[in-house]
Motif scaffolding. Structure first.
Motif, short mmCIF file in Angstrom:
data_model
loop_
_atom_site.label_atom_id
_atom_site.label_comp_id
_atom_site.label_asym_id
_atom_site.label_seq_id
_atom_site.Cartn_x
_atom_site.Cartn_y
_atom_site.Cartn_z
N LYS A 1 -2.87 4.33 8.96
CA LYS A 1 -1.98 5.46 9.23
C LYS A 1 -0.52 5.14 8.92
O LYS A 1 0.36 5.95 9.16
CB LYS A 1 -2.10 5.86 10.71
N ALA A 2 -0.27 3.94 8.41
CA ALA A 2 1.12 3.52 8.22
C ALA A 2 1.86 4.46 7.26
O ALA A 2 1.32 4.87 6.25
CB ALA A 2 1.16 2.10 7.67
N THR A 3 3.07 4.81 7.64
CA THR A 3 3.93 5.59 6.74
C THR A 3 5.30 4.95 6.73
O THR A 3 5.70 4.27 7.67
CB THR A 3 4.09 7.05 7.23
N CYS A 4 6.03 5.18 5.63
CA CYS A 4 7.37 4.59 5.49
C CYS A 4 8.35 5.27 6.44
O CYS A 4 8.18 6.42 6.81
CB CYS A 4 7.87 4.78 4.06
N ASP A 5 9.40 4.53 6.81
CA ASP A 5 10.54 5.13 7.53
C ASP A 5 11.53 5.57 6.46
O ASP A 5 12.20 4.74 5.86
CB ASP A 5 11.20 4.11 8.45
N CYS A 6 11.59 6.88 6.21
CA CYS A 6 12.36 7.37 5.07
C CYS A 6 13.84 7.56 5.40
O CYS A 6 14.20 7.87 6.53
CB CYS A 6 11.79 8.70 4.58
N PHE A 7 14.67 7.40 4.38
CA PHE A 7 16.10 7.66 4.51
C PHE A 7 16.28 9.16 4.73
O PHE A 7 15.42 9.97 4.34
CB PHE A 7 16.85 7.27 3.23
N PRO A 8 17.44 9.56 5.30
CA PRO A 8 17.68 11.00 5.48
C PRO A 8 17.56 11.73 4.14
O PRO A 8 18.04 11.25 3.12
CB PRO A 8 19.12 11.05 6.00
N ARG B 1 -0.50 -2.56 7.26
CA ARG B 1 -1.95 -2.66 7.05
C ARG B 1 -2.71 -1.50 7.66
O ARG B 1 -3.79 -1.16 7.22
CB ARG B 1 -2.48 -3.98 7.65
N SER B 2 -2.11 -0.93 8.69
CA SER B 2 -2.80 0.18 9.36
C SER B 2 -2.99 1.33 8.38
O SER B 2 -2.11 1.62 7.56
CB SER B 2 -1.98 0.62 10.57
N SER C 1 0.81 -1.21 0.00
CA SER C 1 0.00 0.00 0.00
C SER C 1 0.85 1.26 0.00
O SER C 1 0.35 2.35 -0.08
CB SER C 1 -0.93 -0.01 1.21
N LEU C 2 2.15 1.13 0.13
CA LEU C 2 2.99 2.32 0.24
C LEU C 2 3.99 2.42 -0.91
O LEU C 2 5.08 2.95 -0.76
CB LEU C 2 3.73 2.32 1.59
N SER C 3 3.61 1.92 -2.05
CA SER C 3 4.44 1.93 -3.28
C SER C 3 5.91 1.66 -2.99
O SER C 3 6.79 2.35 -3.49
CB SER C 3 4.29 3.22 -4.08
N ASP C 4 6.14 0.68 -2.13
CA ASP C 4 7.51 0.25 -1.80
C ASP C 4 8.40 1.41 -1.34
O ASP C 4 9.60 1.40 -1.55
CB ASP C 4 8.16 -0.47 -2.97
N CYS C 5 7.78 2.41 -0.74
CA CYS C 5 8.51 3.57 -0.21
C CYS C 5 9.39 4.20 -1.29
O CYS C 5 10.42 4.81 -0.99
CB CYS C 5 9.34 3.18 1.02
N ASN C 6 9.00 3.98 -2.54
CA ASN C 6 9.74 4.54 -3.67
C ASN C 6 11.23 4.17 -3.66
O ASN C 6 12.04 4.82 -4.32
CB ASN C 6 9.57 6.06 -3.74
#
Ligand SMILES: *[C@@H]1O[C@H](CO)[C@@H](O)[C@H](O)[C@H]1NC(C)=O
Ligand SMILES: *[C@@H]1O[C@H](CO)[C@@H](O)[C@H](O)[C@H]1NC(C)=O
Length: 790
Positions: A382-389, A379-380, A364-369
Motif C-alpha cells: 500500500k506504500a505511496t510517495c509523500d508528494c510535494f505540494p 515494501r508494503s 517500486s514507486l519509480s522514485d516518486c518521479n
C-alpha cells in the motif's frame, strides 16, 4: 508539551537575565565601523565565499526602496579604506530577501537567490566568482504569493538537496533548487520546486539553519523558535525556545562554524549576543558597536581572514542618523581573550556538502518521479510517495491545484499549484476578477502613498475630488485630484497616513467639510477645510496634538491609521486614531473659541493586539470596521459609551478565512437600505481586494485585483495598501461611483519603477457589474444616490 515549553522559556529568560548580573564571566567587545556602503534601504546581507583564494569576496545586500529596489553586489574588500566596492545593482523590485546557495546540480554552480515584493518572484542569478558578474537565469522564476520577511538555506546531508526556506505572515514555504529530474542524460536545466508549506506561529524577521539541521527563526513578538529540518513533507514540531531578557526584538540570526563548536549569533537592535548552539540559555558574550546610534537590522559573517580582518568580517545592515547602509567590522576582538571563542578561518560552506548524498531510491514507486519523498515502508503493497505540494498520486505523477482552478468555467490546472485562468479571472484559484484601473493620479513628488478619500461635491458630483496621502518625508502632504487623476491642489508636510472626510461640521455660524488624517511627522490629528470648490485650506485648530492623558495609556503612542464617524444618535462628530500597538483612541470633534477642538472619549485595544491601521465606520449603523493586519477584519460598536467588544467579520487564510495578510485598507459602499451595501478590504501581500456584504453576517461576495491597462497605459497595482470607495453617481463615466486604491510601485511600461507613487482609479460598475458576475445583480446593492450630507 506545555510544561516543557514554559520551562525552556523560563530557563532562557532567567539565564539571559542572569548574564547581566554575572557579566564578569561573559565577555563584551566593541566593534568599530571599518567600512561602509553609500546610503541604501538595507535589511539583509549575505556573503559569498569565493571558489578560489584569488577571487573577490562578494557580498549581496537588499535594496528595499520602491524606485531602485532589488539587490546590489559589492566586492567586500575592494574599496578605499577597506570599504566595500559596489560592483552592480539589480532592480528586481523592492526586496528584503537575498541569500546564496552553493554547488547546485551537475554543473556545481553557485547562485544568488532573491524574492521581490513587487512581483512575488523568486529569481536565481548564477555567480561568476572570478570577476563578480551575475547572470540571471531566465525561465526559472517561481511565483510565491504573500508578503515575506525571512529567508535561509539548508543543505540536506542525507539527500544533498539544497533547500531555501521562505517565511512570511505566519506561513512558511520550502523550495528545492536542483537540476530538473530528467529521464535522458541531458541536463534539462535548473528548477525551483516547492517541497513543503505550513503555518508558523509568528511573522519571522530572520532565520538560520544549524549544521545539525535545526531551523531557528525569530518572530515579530521577540521570541525564538526552532524545528528540525528534514527531507519530508510532514509538518515538524515547532518549539518555542524563549526570548531575550528585557524583551528586545531579535533582528538577525546567523551561525558561526567553529573548529569544534557551533555558535549562534543573535542580533538585537544595538548588540549581538553569542551562544554555544548547545547552550542557548547562556550568552557567552556580547558584541557592541562603537557607533552608539547604530540600529542593527540583520548581519552576515565571513569567517576567513583578510589582511585587514585576520579573524573574519561582520557585515551588517544598519541605520544611524545619516540613514541606512551596510557596514563592515573586523571580528578580531571577538576572538581575543578573555573570550574563549576560537576562530575558524578555514571554514568554507562547500565543505559541508556531502558528495555521496543521493535521493533515496524508491524502487517500486519509480522514485516518486522526483516530486515526492520515498515513504519508509516502500515494501508494503500500500506504500505511496509523500508528494510535494501540487503533486498527487501514489508515485506523484499527477498535478493538482487549489479548487482545481475553479474549473472548467474559470480556469484549468496546468502545473503543480499553477492555474491558467480564463480572462477576466485570475489569482491562485482563478476565482479573483481582474479589473483594470481607468486612470491613475499624476505623480506628486512622494514615494510612499497610503490611504485615499473621495470628497463628494455638494451640487455638481462630477466636480468631486480624490484626496490622497503621501506619508514619506519627501513630498509629504495631501494631494487633490479630479476624477481623471489630474492634480488640482494639495497641501505639504505632516506625513499624513490615512485620510477621510467629515461633512457639514458646525464651525462658528458655518458648516464645513474637513479632511481628517493622523500626521506622523508631529504625532497629531491634522485637518483641513475643503471649500465648496474642492480646495484645501488651513482651519483654526486644524492641528490637534494628542492630550497628555494618552501618555498614561501608552508611553509612546505614535499615530498611525485613522477614520471618522458622524453619529446618527447624538449628531456628534468622532475621529478614531490608532497606533501600531492596536490601541484605538476615539475623539469627539467640537468647536471651542472659534477653533476646532478634540476630546478623548474612549480607548480600547483592538482585535488580538496585532498591528492595526485601516478602518471605516458605517455611520447609520454605528459600526466601526477595522483591519488587524496579521489576523483579519473586526467590527466594533462605534458609539463612545458602547462596550468595546469586537466581532470577527473574517480572518486570514492561515486561520481558515478568506483574507490574505496584511489586512490593510477598509472602505464601505452604502446600499439603499440598511441591509444592503458592501465592505471592501485590501490585502497587501496578494494585492487583492475582498468584498463582503455590509450587513451581518457579512457574507463574502467576491475578490478582485488590478492588472495593467495597456490601452490606457495605466500600470497594475502592486503591494497595495489603502483603499476608498463611494457608490454615488459621479457623472456619466462613474454611474456607480468609484474605487481609488494605493499602488506601491508605479511601474513604467518597461516594468521599471518610477520614483513617485500614484493612486489608481476604478469604476465600481466595472467591478460589481462585470459581465461574468452580472447574474448576481450586485449593483442593486449600491445606493447610487448616496449623499453624505443627508
Ligand atoms: C479538474 O478540471 C479538469 C478540467 O479542467 C478535469 O478534467 C479534472 O477532472 C478536474 N479534476 C478534479 C480533481 O476535479
Ligand atoms: C447593525 O449592527 C447591529 C449590531 O451592532 C446588527 O445587529 C445589525 O444587523 C447591523 N445592520 C447592518 C445593516 O449592518
Amino acid at each position: 508539551m506545555r510544561t516543557s515549553r514554559s520551562l525552556s522559556l523560563l530557563v532562557l529568560q532567567a539565564l539571559l537575565g542572569l548574564t547581566h548580573a554575572t557579566s564578569s564571566k561573559k565577555f563584551e567587545v566593541t566593534l568599530s565601523l571599518d567600512g561602509r556602503t553609500s546610503l541604501i534601504e538595507s535589511d539583509t546581507a549575505a556573503v559569498y565565499y569565493p571558489k578560489k583564494a584569488k577571487h573577490p569576496v562578494l557580498f549581496v545586500g537588499n535594496d528595499g526602496s520602491a524606485e531602485t529596489g532589488g539587490f546590489r553586489l559589492w566586492d567586500l574588500y575592494g574599496g578605499q579604506k577597506s570599504s566595500p566596492k559596489e560592483l552592480s545593482a539589480f532592480k528586481t523590485g523592492r526586496s528584503k530577501l537575498v541569500e546564496i546557495v552553493y554547488s547546485i546540480g551537475e554543473d556545481e554552480e553557485d547562485y544568488v537567490v532573491t524574492l521581490s515584493m513587487q512581483d512575488g518572484l523568486i529569481r536565481l542569478y548564477e555567480i561568476d566568482g572570478k570577476d563578480g558578474k551575475l547572470k540571471y537565469l531566465s525561465g526559472v522564476d517561481k511565483l510565491v504569493r504573500g508578503d515575506f520577511s525571512a529567508m535561509c538555506t539548508w543543505r540536506s546531508k542525507s539527500t544533498g538537496g539544497q533547500y531555501v526556506y521562505v517565511m512570511g505572515k505566519r506561513w512558511l514555504y520550502r523550495f528545492l533548487i536542483r537540476d530538473k529530474p530528467s529521464k535522458s542524460r541531458r541536463n534539462a536545466g535548473i528548477e525551483i520546486v516547492e517541497t513543503q508549506e505550513f503555518a508558523i506561529p509568528v511573522e519571522p524577521n530572520s532565520c538560520t539553519v544549524s549544521p545539525d539541521g535545526k531551523v531557528y527563526f525569530a518572530g515579530d513578538n521577540g521570541k525564538l523558535f526552532s524545528f528540525p529540518a528534514a527531507d519530508s513533507t510532514a509538518k515538524p514540531k515547532i518549539t518555542e525556545i524563549g526570548e531575550p531578557a528585557g524583551g528586545d526584538e531579535i533582528k538577525g540570526l546567523k551561525i558561526y562554524r567553529g573548529k569544534h563548536d557551533t555558535y549562534l549569533f543573535l542580533g538585537l537592535e544595538d548588540a549581538i549576543e553569542i551562544f554555544d548552539i548547545k547552550k542557548l540559555d547562556k550568552s557567552l558574550g556580547t558584541i557592541k558597536f562603537a557607533d552608539e546610534e547604530l540600529e542593527l537590522n540583520d548581519f552576515a559573517i565571513y569567517q576567513p581572514g583578510s589582511k585587514a580582518h585576520p579573524d573574519g568580517t561582520l557585515i551588517y545592515a544598519g541605520e544611524n542618523d545619516d540613514g541606512a547602509f551596510f557596514g563592515t567590522s573586523s571580528l578580531a576582538p571577538v576572538f581575543k581573550s578573555p573570550s574563549k571563542l576560537k576562530s575558524n578561518t578555514k571554514y568554507d560552506p562547500r565543505d559541508c556538502i556531502s558528495e555521496h548524498a543521493k535521493p533515496k531510491k524508491c524502487s517500486s514507486l519509480s522514485d516518486c518521479n522526483g516530486y515526492g519523498y520515498c515513504p519508509s515502508n516502500t515494501r508494503s503493497k500500500k506504500a505511496t510517495c509523500d508528494c510535494f505540494p501540487g503533486f498527487a498520486g501514489a508515485t506523484c505523477n499527477k498535478i493538482t491545484c487549489p479548487d482545481n482552478c475553479s474549473s472548467p468555467s474559470q480556469g484549468t490546472c496546468t502545473g503543480p499549484n499553477t492555474c491558467t485562468c480564463k480572462a477576466p479571472w485570475t489569482g491562485e484559484k482563478c476565482a479573483t476578477l481582474a479589473v483594470p484601473a481607468r486612470y491613475e493620479t499624476e505623480e506628486s513628488g512622494g514615494a510612499d502613498g497610503d490611504d485615499p478619500a473621495i470628497w463628494i461635491h455638494p451640487t455638481d458630483k462630477s466636480k468631486s475630488r480624490i484626496i490622497t496621502t503621501v506619508k514619506s518625508e519627501v513630498g509629504s502632504g495631501l494631494g487633490v485630484y479630479d476624477l481623471t487623476g489630474k492634480r488640482t491642489g494639495g497641501t505639504s508636510g505632516g506625513e499624513p497616513n490615512n485620510v477621510d472626510i467629515l461633512y457639514g461640521v458646525p464651525f462658528g455660524n458655518r458648516k464645513v467639510d474637513l479632511t481628517v488624517a493622523a500626521c506622523r511627522d508631529d504625532n497629531t490629528i491634522c485637518m483641513y477645510e475643503v471649500t465648496p470648490t474642492g480646495e484645501l485650506f488651513e482651519i483654526p485648530g486644524g492641528i490637534q496634538p494628542l492630550p497628555e492623558a494618552v501618555k498614561e495609556l501608552e508611553e509612546e503612542f505614535d499615530v498611525y491609521g485613522s477614520c471618522v464617524y458622524h453619529s446618527p444618535k447624538t449628531g456628534a462628530y468622532h475621529i478614531f486614531i490608532n497606533s501600531k500597538s492596536s490601541l484605538y483612541l476615539q475623539f469627539e470633534l467640537t468647536t471651542k473659541d472659534g477653533k476646532l477642538a478634540t476630546t478623548l472619549v474612549r480607548h480600547f485595544y483592538a482585535g488580538n493586539r496585532g498591528q492595526v491601521e485601516g478602518c471605516v465606520v458605517d455611520d447609520p449603523n454605528s459600526t466601526l470596521f477595522l483591519g488587524e493586519e496579521p489576523y483579519g477584519l473586526w467590527s466594533y460598536p462605534a458609539e463612545p459609551d458602547a462596550p468595546a467588544v469586537g466581532t470577527l467579520v473574517d480572518n486570514t487564510v492561515v486561520d481558515g478565512g478568506k483574507l490574505h495578510a496584511d489586512v490593510e485598507g477598509v472602505t464601505l459602499v452604502y446600499g439603499k437600505t440598511k441591509q444592503e451595501g458592501y465592505i471592501i478590504v485590501s490585502c497587501q501581500g496578494f494585492s487583492e481586494y475582498n468584498i463582503y456584504q455590509r450587513a451581518p453576517p457579512h457574507n463574502y461576495v467576491m475578490s478582485f485585483t488590478i492588472p495593467n491597462n495597456d490601452k490606457k497605459g495605466v500600470d497594475r497595482v502592486t503591494n497595495t495598501d489603502g483603499v476608498t470607495a463611494v457608490g454615488t453617481n459621479l457623472g456619466p463615466e462613474w454611474p456607480y461611483g468609484m474605487v481609488v486604491v494605493h499602488d506601491d510601485v508605479n511601474e513604467a511600461p518597461d516594468g521599471s519603477a518610477r520614483t513617485d507613487a500614484t493612486f489608481k482609479i476604478l469604476s465600481l460598475k466595472d467591478i460589481l457589474g462585470a459581465k461574468v458576475v452580472e447574474g448576481l445583480g450586485l449593483l442593486n446593492g449600491v445606493d447610487d444616490k448616496w449623499d453624505p450630507r443627508k
